[in-house]
Structure formats: C-alpha cells, structure tokens
Design a protein around this motif. Sequence first.
Motif, PDB file in Angstrom:
ATOM      1  N   ALA A  26     -56.448 -60.515   0.136  1.00  0.00           N
ATOM      2  CA  ALA A  26     -55.594 -61.596   0.617  1.00  0.00           C
ATOM      3  C   ALA A  26     -55.925 -62.932  -0.040  1.00  0.00           C
ATOM      4  N   LYS A  27     -57.201 -63.257  -0.136  1.00  0.00           N
ATOM      5  CA  LYS A  27     -57.592 -64.548  -0.714  1.00  0.00           C
ATOM      6  C   LYS A  27     -57.154 -64.648  -2.167  1.00  0.00           C
ATOM      7  N   ALA A  31     -53.947 -67.171  -3.497  1.00  0.00           N
ATOM      8  CA  ALA A  31     -54.472 -68.372  -4.153  1.00  0.00           C
ATOM      9  C   ALA A  31     -53.304 -69.317  -4.430  1.00  0.00           C
ATOM     10  N   PRO A  32     -53.387 -70.569  -3.973  1.00  0.00           N
ATOM     11  CA  PRO A  32     -52.216 -71.455  -4.041  1.00  0.00           C
ATOM     12  C   PRO A  32     -51.869 -71.886  -5.461  1.00  0.00           C
ATOM     13  N   LEU A  44     -40.155 -70.712  -8.571  1.00  0.00           N
ATOM     14  CA  LEU A  44     -41.192 -69.907  -7.944  1.00  0.00           C
ATOM     15  C   LEU A  44     -41.852 -70.734  -6.853  1.00  0.00           C
ATOM     16  N   VAL A  45     -42.019 -70.126  -5.686  1.00  0.00           N
ATOM     17  CA  VAL A  45     -42.619 -70.834  -4.546  1.00  0.00           C
ATOM     18  C   VAL A  45     -43.748 -69.994  -3.938  1.00  0.00           C
ATOM     19  N   GLY A  46     -44.292 -69.082  -4.743  1.00  0.00           N
ATOM     20  CA  GLY A  46     -45.320 -68.182  -4.248  1.00  0.00           C
ATOM     21  C   GLY A  46     -46.711 -68.521  -4.718  1.00  0.00           C
ATOM     22  N   PHE A  47     -47.451 -67.489  -5.046  1.00  0.00           N
ATOM     23  CA  PHE A  47     -48.894 -67.594  -5.167  1.00  0.00           C
ATOM     24  C   PHE A  47     -49.387 -66.929  -6.454  1.00  0.00           C
ATOM     25  N   ALA A  71     -48.748 -66.283   4.874  1.00  0.00           N
ATOM     26  CA  ALA A  71     -48.242 -67.059   3.736  1.00  0.00           C
ATOM     27  C   ALA A  71     -46.996 -67.863   4.073  1.00  0.00           C
ATOM     28  N   ALA A  72     -46.309 -67.528   5.166  1.00  0.00           N
ATOM     29  CA  ALA A  72     -45.010 -68.138   5.453  1.00  0.00           C
ATOM     30  C   ALA A  72     -45.051 -69.671   5.483  1.00  0.00           C
ATOM     31  N   PRO A  73     -46.018 -70.308   6.157  1.00  0.00           N
ATOM     32  CA  PRO A  73     -46.019 -71.778   6.165  1.00  0.00           C
ATOM     33  C   PRO A  73     -46.146 -72.381   4.764  1.00  0.00           C
ATOM     34  N   ALA A  74     -46.943 -71.773   3.901  1.00  0.00           N
ATOM     35  CA  ALA A  74     -47.100 -72.302   2.544  1.00  0.00           C
ATOM     36  C   ALA A  74     -45.827 -72.124   1.730  1.00  0.00           C
TER      37      ALA A  74
END
Length: 281
Positions: A26-27, A31-32, A44-47, A71-74
């Motif tokens: 998960a970490k 990763a942001p 892209l709005v993911g990680f 992950a939803a809030p990010a």
Amino acid sequence: MIASAGSIDEPVTDDPLTRPMAVERAKEWLAPLPPEKIFGNSYLVGFQGLSVALIDTGAGLVLIDGALPQAAPAILANVRELGFDPKDIKFILSTEPHFDHSGGLAALVRSTGATVVASLRGADGLRLGALAKDDPQFDYGGRWPPVTRLRVVKDGEVLKLGRTAITAHATPGHTIGSMSWGWQACEGKTCKSIVFASSLNPVSADAYRYIAPSSAPIVRGFEASYRRMDGLACDILISAHPDNAGEGRYNNKPGACRSYAERSRKLLAKRLAREQNRTAK
C-alpha cells in the motif's frame, strides 16, 4: 483512512468507506504524485504505483479507477488541485474488481454522486466487494467497500459525454471482467488516442494453476486481450499499474500497447512452462 477531527480533544472518526486496507504494498502503491496533464483534456490524479485518470469532457468529468479505499481523499484533492470540482464527476470507469483499483470507488461515489461503469463480470465483483471464485487471486481473500451505483457496458460500447467518446475494450485474463478504456484527446488540430489499460499480469495465489482445465477461460482471455491490445490505436498508454507499461506515469512511445501485451505474453508463457515442468517431474 482514519481522519482526525478538528481538535485533538474530539473523537477519531473511523470511516468504513476509506478505512485503510492492510495491504503489503500500500505505501509503495500510494506514494503521492502531483496531478499531471497528459494531453488535451486528459490528466492523471493517481499515485506512483496505481494510476487514476481524469477526463474533462466539457459536460462533466470522467474518472478512471479508484485505487485503495484510503486513497479516495487524495484523489479528490488532486482533482481540486487541477481546478475541477469533484461534484462534476459523472462517471467512474472501472478496469477490474480488485481492491487495489476498486477499493476507493464507493467513497468516490459517495463524494461525487457519480455512476461506476464496468463490464458485467466486473460489476458483479464490485457489488460484492470481493474476488470472484474463478479469479486467479481468489485465495488471497480480502474485501473492500461494495459499489451499488453501477452501469454495465459491453465490449465495444461507447460512452459519450460532452465532446468525448470513450470505448470499452474487454481485456480479460487478469480477471474475466477486466475492461480497458480508449478515447481521443485533442490540442488544436492535433489529436491522440489514449488507452487506459487494465492489468494484464498473469499473477495468482500460490495454489492457482493456469494449466488446470478450469483455468482455460482465463488463458483464452489473455490471448484475446493480446490480440485486442495489438490492434488498438494507442498513441499514449496508461496502465493500471504504471510500472507494467514502462518508466514514468504513462508510455507515449510508438507501439506502447503492443509492448504492453508482449510483456504479458512472455510472462504467461514462462508461467505455463514452469507449471508444465513441475507437473512432468
């Protein structure tokens, strides 16, 4: 995600839709990264390890995939950082009913009012919030928040919103219900074909055997997906896990979709050969 209230004296709220899943990677997956424009109306709005895409159709937004529940809030914060209102998200397209791509969907639907779009088998898994019994990863277990606001689409069906038409491409194998999504993005008179590809990794729980007769539909699914990916118009490839498609967050090299399919084709061939060798001993 466990979110604290405004004061340290206030109780901690445990939100069941964003409660963190105890996933080994998960970490790494979450990763942001800052939101990024890909081309035209596509972002892209993911990680670092899980892709989430955003399309501005001019008549509402379309999101693709939802990553893990926490992950939803990010994701929503990244949408806002680009200057968009998450309430304008009309559809969320799902690539597969696995917790790393679908875990955040229920929370995102709650926050946006969007409808999740998936294949028939994909929708079955999303309603359950669990892996299907014929999924190669079934023995891993794990549950995630189920999704009830769903629209089912067929292979080749086109979802139209505003100035954008998004085509559903069935790409089974990783799961029977896996779906990839393709659309055109334009800047002036220059247009490019973008494909958000579902996972094509032939990975499974330890006891699963791809050579077993019961696994034949999965293997045939992979083979059909390779042919599909080989033939897609694909100027820019986004893969559900970015590291499966090359370096960086997306691949805009010629033949990106064919390379993506070939990677999986080789991995599946190795897996089948290894299983055959074990059986022969």
